[in-house]
Write a protein that holds these residues in place. Structure first.
Motif, PDB file in Angstrom:
ATOM      1  N   ALA A 109       5.894  11.745  -3.103  1.00  0.00           N
ATOM      2  CA  ALA A 109       5.690  11.641  -2.040  1.00  0.00           C
ATOM      3  C   ALA A 109       6.304  11.101  -0.678  1.00  0.00           C
ATOM      4  N   TYR A 110       6.389  11.236   0.098  1.00  0.00           N
ATOM      5  CA  TYR A 110       7.404  11.377   1.360  1.00  0.00           C
ATOM      6  C   TYR A 110       6.420  11.347   3.034  1.00  0.00           C
ATOM      7  N   LEU A 111       5.343  10.459   3.559  1.00  0.00           N
ATOM      8  CA  LEU A 111       4.873  10.628   4.476  1.00  0.00           C
ATOM      9  C   LEU A 111       5.550   9.603   5.157  1.00  0.00           C
ATOM     10  N   THR A 112       5.508  10.076   7.343  1.00  0.00           N
ATOM     11  CA  THR A 112       4.854   9.977   8.137  1.00  0.00           C
ATOM     12  C   THR A 112       4.354  10.696   8.682  1.00  0.00           C
ATOM     13  N   VAL A 113       3.332   9.819   9.273  1.00  0.00           N
ATOM     14  CA  VAL A 113       2.175   9.500  10.064  1.00  0.00           C
ATOM     15  C   VAL A 113       2.240   9.410  11.209  1.00  0.00           C
ATOM     16  N   ARG A 114       1.815   9.532  12.590  1.00  0.00           N
ATOM     17  CA  ARG A 114       1.995   9.688  12.836  1.00  0.00           C
ATOM     18  C   ARG A 114       0.389   8.540  14.048  1.00  0.00           C
ATOM     19  N   GLY A 115      -0.349   8.348  14.303  1.00  0.00           N
ATOM     20  CA  GLY A 115      -1.903   7.427  14.424  1.00  0.00           C
ATOM     21  C   GLY A 115      -1.793   5.964  15.534  1.00  0.00           C
ATOM     22  N   ARG A 116      -2.992   5.677  14.842  1.00  0.00           N
ATOM     23  CA  ARG A 116      -2.826   4.545  15.119  1.00  0.00           C
ATOM     24  C   ARG A 116      -3.478   3.519  13.881  1.00  0.00           C
ATOM     25  N   PHE A 117      -2.863   2.123  14.307  1.00  0.00           N
ATOM     26  CA  PHE A 117      -3.141   1.232  12.520  1.00  0.00           C
ATOM     27  C   PHE A 117      -2.722  -0.301  13.167  1.00  0.00           C
ATOM     28  N   GLN A 118      -3.702  -0.814  12.359  1.00  0.00           N
ATOM     29  CA  GLN A 118      -3.676  -2.270  12.642  1.00  0.00           C
ATOM     30  C   GLN A 118      -3.275  -3.169  11.404  1.00  0.00           C
ATOM     31  N   TRP A 119      -1.908  -3.270  12.047  1.00  0.00           N
ATOM     32  CA  TRP A 119      -0.656  -3.125  10.331  1.00  0.00           C
ATOM     33  C   TRP A 119      -1.179  -4.545  10.168  1.00  0.00           C
ATOM     34  N   ASP A 144     -14.549   4.386  -2.333  1.00  0.00           N
ATOM     35  CA  ASP A 144     -13.223   3.206  -2.481  1.00  0.00           C
ATOM     36  C   ASP A 144     -12.688   4.036  -1.600  1.00  0.00           C
ATOM     37  N   TYR A 145     -13.013   5.020  -0.923  1.00  0.00           N
ATOM     38  CA  TYR A 145     -12.541   5.542   1.140  1.00  0.00           C
ATOM     39  C   TYR A 145     -12.947   4.835   2.015  1.00  0.00           C
ATOM     40  N   ARG A 146     -14.267   4.308   1.315  1.00  0.00           N
ATOM     41  CA  ARG A 146     -15.246   4.030   2.420  1.00  0.00           C
ATOM     42  C   ARG A 146     -14.922   1.981   2.406  1.00  0.00           C
ATOM     43  N   GLN A 147     -14.827   1.772   1.456  1.00  0.00           N
ATOM     44  CA  GLN A 147     -13.952   0.183   1.418  1.00  0.00           C
ATOM     45  C   GLN A 147     -12.634   0.195   2.054  1.00  0.00           C
ATOM     46  N   PHE A 148     -12.023   1.539   1.657  1.00  0.00           N
ATOM     47  CA  PHE A 148     -10.500   1.502   2.160  1.00  0.00           C
ATOM     48  C   PHE A 148     -10.567   1.464   3.978  1.00  0.00           C
ATOM     49  N   VAL A 149     -11.828   2.417   4.919  1.00  0.00           N
ATOM     50  CA  VAL A 149     -11.525   2.379   5.382  1.00  0.00           C
ATOM     51  C   VAL A 149     -11.491   1.062   6.270  1.00  0.00           C
ATOM     52  N   GLU A 150     -13.488   0.080   4.932  1.00  0.00           N
ATOM     53  CA  GLU A 150     -13.614  -1.106   6.488  1.00  0.00           C
ATOM     54  C   GLU A 150     -12.375  -1.991   5.988  1.00  0.00           C
ATOM     55  N   GLN A 151     -11.953  -2.334   5.092  1.00  0.00           N
ATOM     56  CA  GLN A 151     -10.816  -3.109   4.716  1.00  0.00           C
ATOM     57  C   GLN A 151      -9.574  -3.129   6.056  1.00  0.00           C
ATOM     58  N   THR A 152      -9.312  -1.830   5.780  1.00  0.00           N
ATOM     59  CA  THR A 152      -8.217  -1.600   7.017  1.00  0.00           C
ATOM     60  C   THR A 152      -8.093  -0.758   8.188  1.00  0.00           C
ATOM     61  N   TYR A 200      -4.770  -5.617   2.783  1.00  0.00           N
ATOM     62  CA  TYR A 200      -5.101  -4.425   1.871  1.00  0.00           C
ATOM     63  C   TYR A 200      -4.011  -4.435   0.894  1.00  0.00           C
ATOM     64  N   ALA A 201      -2.637  -4.430   1.453  1.00  0.00           N
ATOM     65  CA  ALA A 201      -1.987  -4.131   0.283  1.00  0.00           C
ATOM     66  C   ALA A 201      -1.633  -5.003  -0.751  1.00  0.00           C
ATOM     67  N   ARG A 202      -1.849  -6.380   0.065  1.00  0.00           N
ATOM     68  CA  ARG A 202      -2.290  -7.822  -0.718  1.00  0.00           C
ATOM     69  C   ARG A 202      -3.452  -7.972  -2.004  1.00  0.00           C
ATOM     70  N   SER A 203      -4.004  -7.695  -1.318  1.00  0.00           N
ATOM     71  CA  SER A 203      -5.848  -7.653  -2.029  1.00  0.00           C
ATOM     72  C   SER A 203      -5.400  -6.287  -3.167  1.00  0.00           C
ATOM     73  N   GLN A 204      -5.036  -5.398  -3.518  1.00  0.00           N
ATOM     74  CA  GLN A 204      -4.804  -4.734  -4.282  1.00  0.00           C
ATOM     75  C   GLN A 204      -3.596  -4.815  -5.197  1.00  0.00           C
ATOM     76  N   GLY A 205      -3.116  -5.494  -5.767  1.00  0.00           N
ATOM     77  CA  GLY A 205      -2.249  -6.088  -6.588  1.00  0.00           C
ATOM     78  C   GLY A 205      -0.627  -6.429  -5.599  1.00  0.00           C
ATOM     79  N   GLY A 206      -0.300  -5.851  -4.610  1.00  0.00           N
ATOM     80  CA  GLY A 206       0.485  -5.408  -4.354  1.00  0.00           C
ATOM     81  C   GLY A 206       0.975  -7.164  -3.372  1.00  0.00           C
TER      82      GLY A 206
END
Length: 308
Positions: free
Chosen positions: A105-115, A77-85, A121-127
């Motif tokens: 849980a509430y998080l703030t994450v600093r990094g590099r994102f492909q929004w 599942d994680y490998r699929q997440f990396v591939e899709q996002t 990905y969110a839409r593909s998961q029913g979101g």
């Protein structure tokens, strides 16, 4: 002479004012420095367990690879997440701050994102995503994952019972700036948590249960020579309470040592008992400082699940 505006002029003025407000909001968001203090100050803090990781520092020290383990062992599942996002915490995360409160849980994450990929990905998961705010079902039936870009390089993310839990995250929410330990990894825990003995491994209860009577508890880990060091800092109600806590910790350490010697064993720095018997404690007025040396072998065993 009375100045009169035409309807189109009033409409244009409203549009200009709205544009100015949006511009100011965007400017403030863009100018907000999301260092460690900024990441934490964006989170809800009341009654929360706070957690911080400087992933970039751990990456450069080699500790992140120890904790992450082999890529071959990653779940499908994680490998699929990396591939899709296109997002991989091993390389794309620089720092994470988190607040855990009431099972959410509430998080703030600093990094590099492909929004765009994260939204897809969110839409593909029913979101669904509206503008830059996305939410999707969590693994639990009643849970939701929601997120949005707090800044171009900062992700605000919540796992909660509410579809828009990430709305609880926003810049500069704290009245006073948080005091931060210097170590790259730390966790600050409300003292009532330590009254729930079932949450902790049996071997640690003699050390952790006395913390239920304190005011503030922080565990921090950072490099110490060629090893790591776990540091405990406890705020007590009085110097007398701090002295009593030091005595309790020292007695628990001595008892554990005697039990190991009775069984004709040698403390192993790569397991939990070996770490605990190496602890030392000191009092600083109404504060207690405890330190334990931690070998890298212990971290590897912990990350691999050999230590429960």
């Amino acid at each position: 002479m009375r100045l009169r505006f035409q309807p189109w002029q009033l409409a244009a003025l409203v549009v200009l004012l709205c544009g100015a407000v949006v511009g100011v909001v965007r400017w403030r968001r863009a100018s907000q420095p999301f260092d460690a203090a900024g990441l934490l100050a964006a989170l809800p803090a009341d009654g929360a367990t706070l957690f911080y990781v400087d992933a970039d520092a751990l990456r450069h020290s080699g500790i992140l690879d120890l904790l992450a383990g082999s890529k071959a062992a990653e779940e499908a599942d994680y490998r699929q997440f990396v591939e899709q996002t296109g997002f991989d915490y091993r390389t794309d995360v620089d720092a994470v701050a988190a607040a855990f409160v009431d099972g959410e849980a509430y998080l703030t994450v600093r990094g590099r994102f492909q929004w765009k990929l994260l939204s897809s990905y969110a839409r593909s998961q029913g979101g669904e995503c509206r503008y830059t705010f996305c939410n999707m079902p969590a693994s639990s039936k009643e849970g939701h994952i929601s997120f949005y870009p707090l800044k171009t390089n900062v992700l605000a993310l919540a796992v909660s019972a509410r579809p828009r839990g990430a709305d609880m995250i926003g810049a500069n929410q704290w009245k006073n700036p948080p005091a931060l330990p210097p170590e790259p990894v730390w966790i600050s825990v409300p003292s009532p948590v330590f009254s729930k003995a079932g949450l902790f491994p049996a071997g640690t209860r003699a050390f952790l249960s006395p913390l239920a009577q304190t005011q503030n508890v922080t565990f921090a880990m950072g490099p110490q020579g060629d090893r790591m060091q776990l540091r405990l800092e406890v705020a007590c109600a009085s110097p007398q309470a701090a002295a009593e806590l030091v005595q309790q910790f020292s007695s628990a350490t001595e008892l554990l040592n005697k039990m190991i010697q009775r069984d004709h064993l040698t403390p192993n720095p790569k397991d939990l008992s070996g770490v605990l018997v190496a602890g030392s404690f000191q009092q600083q007025n109404a504060r207690v400082i405890g330190t334990w040396p931690v070998e890298r072998g212990f971290i590897t065993a912990l990350a691999s699940g050999q230590i429960q």
